[in-house]
Scaffold this motif. Sequence first.
Motif, PDB file in Angstrom:
ATOM      1  N   LYS A   1      16.947  24.690  -1.983  1.00  0.00           N
ATOM      2  CA  LYS A   1      17.305  25.665  -3.020  1.00  0.00           C
ATOM      3  C   LYS A   1      16.143  26.615  -3.309  1.00  0.00           C
ATOM      4  N   ALA A   2      14.916  26.073  -3.341  1.00  0.00           N
ATOM      5  CA  ALA A   2      13.753  26.937  -3.571  1.00  0.00           C
ATOM      6  C   ALA A   2      13.618  27.962  -2.446  1.00  0.00           C
ATOM      7  N   ARG A   3      13.861  27.530  -1.214  1.00  0.00           N
ATOM      8  CA  ARG A   3      13.794  28.458  -0.083  1.00  0.00           C
ATOM      9  C   ARG A   3      14.957  29.453  -0.125  1.00  0.00           C
ATOM     10  N   GLN A   4      16.110  29.004  -0.553  1.00  0.00           N
ATOM     11  CA  GLN A   4      17.263  29.911  -0.695  1.00  0.00           C
ATOM     12  C   GLN A   4      16.930  31.016  -1.690  1.00  0.00           C
ATOM     13  N   LEU A   5      16.360  30.646  -2.832  1.00  0.00           N
ATOM     14  CA  LEU A   5      16.003  31.629  -3.844  1.00  0.00           C
ATOM     15  C   LEU A   5      14.870  32.536  -3.384  1.00  0.00           C
ATOM     16  N   GLU A   6      14.080  32.044  -2.432  1.00  0.00           N
ATOM     17  CA  GLU A   6      12.999  32.861  -1.877  1.00  0.00           C
ATOM     18  C   GLU A   6      13.544  33.932  -0.932  1.00  0.00           C
ATOM     19  N   GLY A   7      14.826  33.802  -0.557  1.00  0.00           N
ATOM     20  CA  GLY A   7      15.450  34.796   0.305  1.00  0.00           C
ATOM     21  C   GLY A   7      15.776  34.301   1.687  1.00  0.00           C
ATOM     22  N   PHE A   8      15.480  33.021   1.962  1.00  0.00           N
ATOM     23  CA  PHE A   8      15.794  32.461   3.280  1.00  0.00           C
ATOM     24  C   PHE A   8      17.260  32.047   3.353  1.00  0.00           C
ATOM     25  N   ASP A   9      17.754  31.989   4.575  1.00  0.00           N
ATOM     26  CA  ASP A   9      19.037  31.349   4.836  1.00  0.00           C
ATOM     27  C   ASP A   9      18.729  29.859   4.983  1.00  0.00           C
ATOM     28  N   ALA A  10      18.729  29.149   3.848  1.00  0.00           N
ATOM     29  CA  ALA A  10      18.230  27.771   3.802  1.00  0.00           C
ATOM     30  C   ALA A  10      19.383  26.801   4.035  1.00  0.00           C
ATOM     31  N   LEU A  11      19.426  26.265   5.243  1.00  0.00           N
ATOM     32  CA  LEU A  11      20.549  25.420   5.638  1.00  0.00           C
ATOM     33  C   LEU A  11      20.241  23.947   5.406  1.00  0.00           C
ATOM     34  N   TYR A  12      21.274  23.227   5.001  1.00  0.00           N
ATOM     35  CA  TYR A  12      21.114  21.781   4.866  1.00  0.00           C
ATOM     36  C   TYR A  12      22.396  21.104   5.328  1.00  0.00           C
ATOM     37  N   VAL A  13      22.308  20.480   6.493  1.00  0.00           N
ATOM     38  CA  VAL A  13      23.433  19.726   7.040  1.00  0.00           C
ATOM     39  C   VAL A  13      23.137  18.242   6.854  1.00  0.00           C
ATOM     40  N   PRO A  14      23.816  17.586   5.912  1.00  0.00           N
ATOM     41  CA  PRO A  14      23.556  16.162   5.706  1.00  0.00           C
ATOM     42  C   PRO A  14      24.044  15.339   6.890  1.00  0.00           C
ATOM     43  N   GLY A  15      23.411  14.200   7.101  1.00  0.00           N
ATOM     44  CA  GLY A  15      23.781  13.364   8.240  1.00  0.00           C
ATOM     45  C   GLY A  15      23.822  11.898   7.878  1.00  0.00           C
ATOM     46  N   TRP A  16      24.409  11.112   8.783  1.00  0.00           N
ATOM     47  CA  TRP A  16      24.464   9.656   8.613  1.00  0.00           C
ATOM     48  C   TRP A  16      24.188   8.950   9.934  1.00  0.00           C
ATOM     49  N   ASP A  17      23.423   7.867   9.833  1.00  0.00           N
ATOM     50  CA  ASP A  17      23.143   6.968  10.941  1.00  0.00           C
ATOM     51  C   ASP A  17      24.228   5.900  10.924  1.00  0.00           C
ATOM     52  N   CYS A  18      25.012   5.811  11.985  1.00  0.00           N
ATOM     53  CA  CYS A  18      26.261   5.040  11.913  1.00  0.00           C
ATOM     54  C   CYS A  18      26.333   3.815  12.812  1.00  0.00           C
ATOM     55  N   HIS A  19      25.515   3.754  13.845  1.00  0.00           N
ATOM     56  CA  HIS A  19      25.586   2.618  14.769  1.00  0.00           C
ATOM     57  C   HIS A  19      24.620   1.516  14.355  1.00  0.00           C
ATOM     58  N   GLY A  20      24.660   0.421  15.103  1.00  0.00           N
ATOM     59  CA  GLY A  20      23.605  -0.562  14.983  1.00  0.00           C
ATOM     60  C   GLY A  20      23.962  -1.838  14.251  1.00  0.00           C
ATOM     61  N   LEU A  21      22.952  -2.669  14.163  1.00  0.00           N
ATOM     62  CA  LEU A  21      23.116  -4.049  13.743  1.00  0.00           C
ATOM     63  C   LEU A  21      23.572  -4.251  12.303  1.00  0.00           C
ATOM     64  N   PRO A  22      23.069  -3.513  11.312  1.00  0.00           N
ATOM     65  CA  PRO A  22      23.522  -3.792   9.938  1.00  0.00           C
ATOM     66  C   PRO A  22      25.035  -3.703   9.780  1.00  0.00           C
ATOM     67  N   ILE A  23      25.645  -2.738  10.467  1.00  0.00           N
ATOM     68  CA  ILE A  23      27.099  -2.625  10.371  1.00  0.00           C
ATOM     69  C   ILE A  23      27.756  -3.786  11.113  1.00  0.00           C
ATOM     70  N   GLU A  24      27.217  -4.127  12.291  1.00  0.00           N
ATOM     71  CA  GLU A  24      27.762  -5.294  13.002  1.00  0.00           C
ATOM     72  C   GLU A  24      27.652  -6.548  12.144  1.00  0.00           C
ATOM     73  N   ASN A  25      26.533  -6.711  11.473  1.00  0.00           N
ATOM     74  CA  ASN A  25      26.362  -7.887  10.608  1.00  0.00           C
ATOM     75  C   ASN A  25      27.415  -7.910   9.506  1.00  0.00           C
TER      76      ASN A  25
END
Length: 961
Positions: free
Chosen positions: A91-115
């Motif tokens: 948001k600070a970069r957006q207000l500074e005039g940048f095209d400030a992108l934020y694509v949220p992500g998730w880590d989905c594979h692996g052992l905790p889910i298998e457990n």
Amino acid sequence: MSDNASTPASTATDYRSTLNLPDTPFPMRGDLPKREPGWVKDWEDQGIYKRLRDARRGAPKFILHDGPPYANGQIHMGHAVNKILKDMITKARQLEGFDALYVPGWDCHGLPIENAIEKKHGRNLSRDDMQAKSRAFATEQIAQQMVDFKRLGVLGEWDNPYKTMNPANEAGEIRAFKRVMERGFVYRGLKPVYWCFDCGSSLAEFEIEYQDKKSTTLDVAFKSHDPAKLAAAFGLPALAKDAFVVIWTTTAWTIPANQALNLNPEITYALVDAGERILLVAEPLVASCLERYGLTGSVLATTLGKNLGGLEFEHPLYDVANEDGSFGYRRLSPVYLADYATADDGTGIVHSSPAYGLEDFNSCRAHGMALDDILNPVQGNGTYAADFPLFGGQHIWKAVPVIIEALRNAGRLMTTKDITHSYPHCWRHKTPVIYRAAAQWFVRMDEGEGVFTQPGMKPAKTLRQIALDAIEHTSFYPENGKARLHDMIAGRPDWCISRQRSWGVPIPFFLHKDSGELHPRTMEIMDQAADIVEKGGIEAWSRVTTEEILGAEDAPHYTKSTDILEVWFDSGSTFSHVLRGTHPEVHHDTGPEADLYLEGHDQHRGWFHSSLLLASALEGRAPYRGLLTHGFTVDSQGRKMSKSLGNGIDPQEINKKLGAEIIRLWVAASDYSGDIAGDEKILARVVDAYRRIRNTLRFLLANVSDFDPAKDAVPFDQMLEIDHYALTRASEFQAEVLAHYKVYEFHPVVAKLQLYCSEDLGGFYLDVLKDRLYTTAPKSLARRSAQTALYNITHAMLRWMAPFLSFTAEEAWKVFGSSDSIFLETYGNVAGVGAGADEGLLAKWARIREIRDAVNKEIEALRAAGQVGSSLQATVTLTAAPEDHALLASLGDDLKFVFITSAIDLVAGSALQISVKPSSDAKCERCWHYRSDVGSDAAHPTICGRCTSNLHGDGESRAHA
């Protein structure tokens, strides 16, 4: 008018109704828990994130690549801190005039889910069933976490986040893996790797944490197999009794797999006559060893370790004579020379079980031990192989006392002792792990050949060199992160990237049943696998048969690998397909790097680390220009928040009780470079700070409610001097704010904003301004000048606070602003103030404020004595030295308004002197000033001349304040 005065009762005329009293629909109470969900919904309904992108289309991009949280469980306060920091920065970069992108992500594979799936459905699920249930589970978890992240006021591309389990990303990961292979970094090897029995799989360095563990130390004697050679090595003609080399270890379970002994070539070793036997230990440790064994003895001879290489000793358990004179399980342990044997503790001799220690493995291999000769009896579940002599079928932890007893019965146990020491544990299960040799796929850090290296594609430098060079071109916040990451890369072993699980991106290999070699068409098959996965996910590859890929002729000779890539490869490779593939809109103008990665400081060994290695392997550079780390959330005593301790503060509960805005302000006000302390008392102080900021904002909004900047704004050169000063000070403050935002600092901004609100505004400018705002004619130059300043200060203040007090800034903007969202705005210059601050004006008013503080101190003494009620009742005689006199005199008759007194007599002198006395004049019912002209107009007997003029005449003239 002064804050500390009370409203007078009206007489014949209701003069209160003639005042320009402030008014605003912006409420004093935020009522955040009830109102914030509505603002979240408004942002969603308006598609505000997309509108921000449209507003900045064509502007330089700022990309903060999201380190994906794991799709498992409700978010905790650590998640909240992380996501809010990311949101504040974009948001600070957006207000500074940048095209400030934020694509949220998730880590989905692996052992905790298998457990989680195994706990719910059992351990005997098929691969297809495990994958289907894991995908459904991860989808549910993401939906739950997404709601909570939105509730925190985080703006992002929530309609199209990236997920490592998206088929396009799974396919992109396979293609990235292929490129790492092409560049010569991937090989298959048998070597010890961290192994968790609960996971049933190898672990990466990133998945290890250290906790205290209770272990039993052992001093174990290995009998000399050729006493004559041992005697000769020490320059003795013969040995009069049996001789034994003594080792010290904390891992009794490795003794059955011992295959060598390591001595340091540069350490001096001693033969010690200890009564019934001769002992071989490091000379510096002779005394401590004898004391530990309860023995006395004398040194027979000494020699350097380099003279003992090649000597052989008999295994203490598997070289025991039978009753008929034959040997049972004959095994000899040769002496190998190795620098990692030290005389710091123990005996100076290290016993070597190459399957269960990396240094042991490297030493044995360097001395010619074949891979097929390495003993590896411990199975993946922690038990010795059923046919392993003496201990077959026993779990290694339970076998420890059995092994100790066997050594004691064999006469080879010198002593034991229980100790507590730091030991590697699985960070998921919190259980001890071991090093265990396993055939795995590795990413090579140093020189060596990889499988299927493509001609001309191998870099000139090693992966370690590339990564270390990349660190030098990365900015770190805080700076000490650089040394931490550098040291980890410099000292890390090769990266084991294969796992023996079901829920993850496949390693699409086919191995020859006899030779173990990869199929000749492996690189082509990887492309084919990526295409299959892109269309149907990893499940589609699981269903593919060997015959479908290799054909009927080759299929009988090959086995389809069931290994998967470890999850750090998943998240570490996201830059390659998220920043340039599945989310092309976040492709950076100047390269594939993100401007910033931001995570907890533990990610130096996690996501920062794996991302750096993969980007170095793929691109020859880091995937980020900057790395920012934050600390853990802790309670007021510095203890890490945890469910087991019951000392956590739950973001969902705080949202319901205080509002997400309080969490945001808490995060912004904390120095995130260290651990972030929070509890109910700390949050209560944050609530107080929020109220002060909100009340200041409400005052500003209320006093410009009838101001239309298009019609009412006063040109800067026509404004009153104190208004010039207020805007110049605001411009100076904005420069400080933006300088902090530039380097991702928020807690100084919060601290300074609170000070600005309480001292620059509430304690001075707004206090002085009230008289002019309330008593002068509504459309007079004096009032419009003040409103022009307030309007621009409000505009700037909303932009300063918007990154962290996003809900409040947006709420105020709906009342105040002209565009649909505060985040569509930019900082810009404070209106009327040029690029550089007027230092002379700032210095002048800084001195005036100092003198004013001194005068107020004297007035306060009079008030405490009961001689005056408010500062307006005081008359001040102010004697000032020439320089001070000049700047005070420049304000003319307006000086009394700055000091909020009814009269000031300014006298020239040599030093500052202040005299205060109560006014003898009458009090004006309307402005509350004490003036001699109160009642001078018979038609208005209770008000002063300036109020009469402001109400019924031309209005008073104000030039400075």
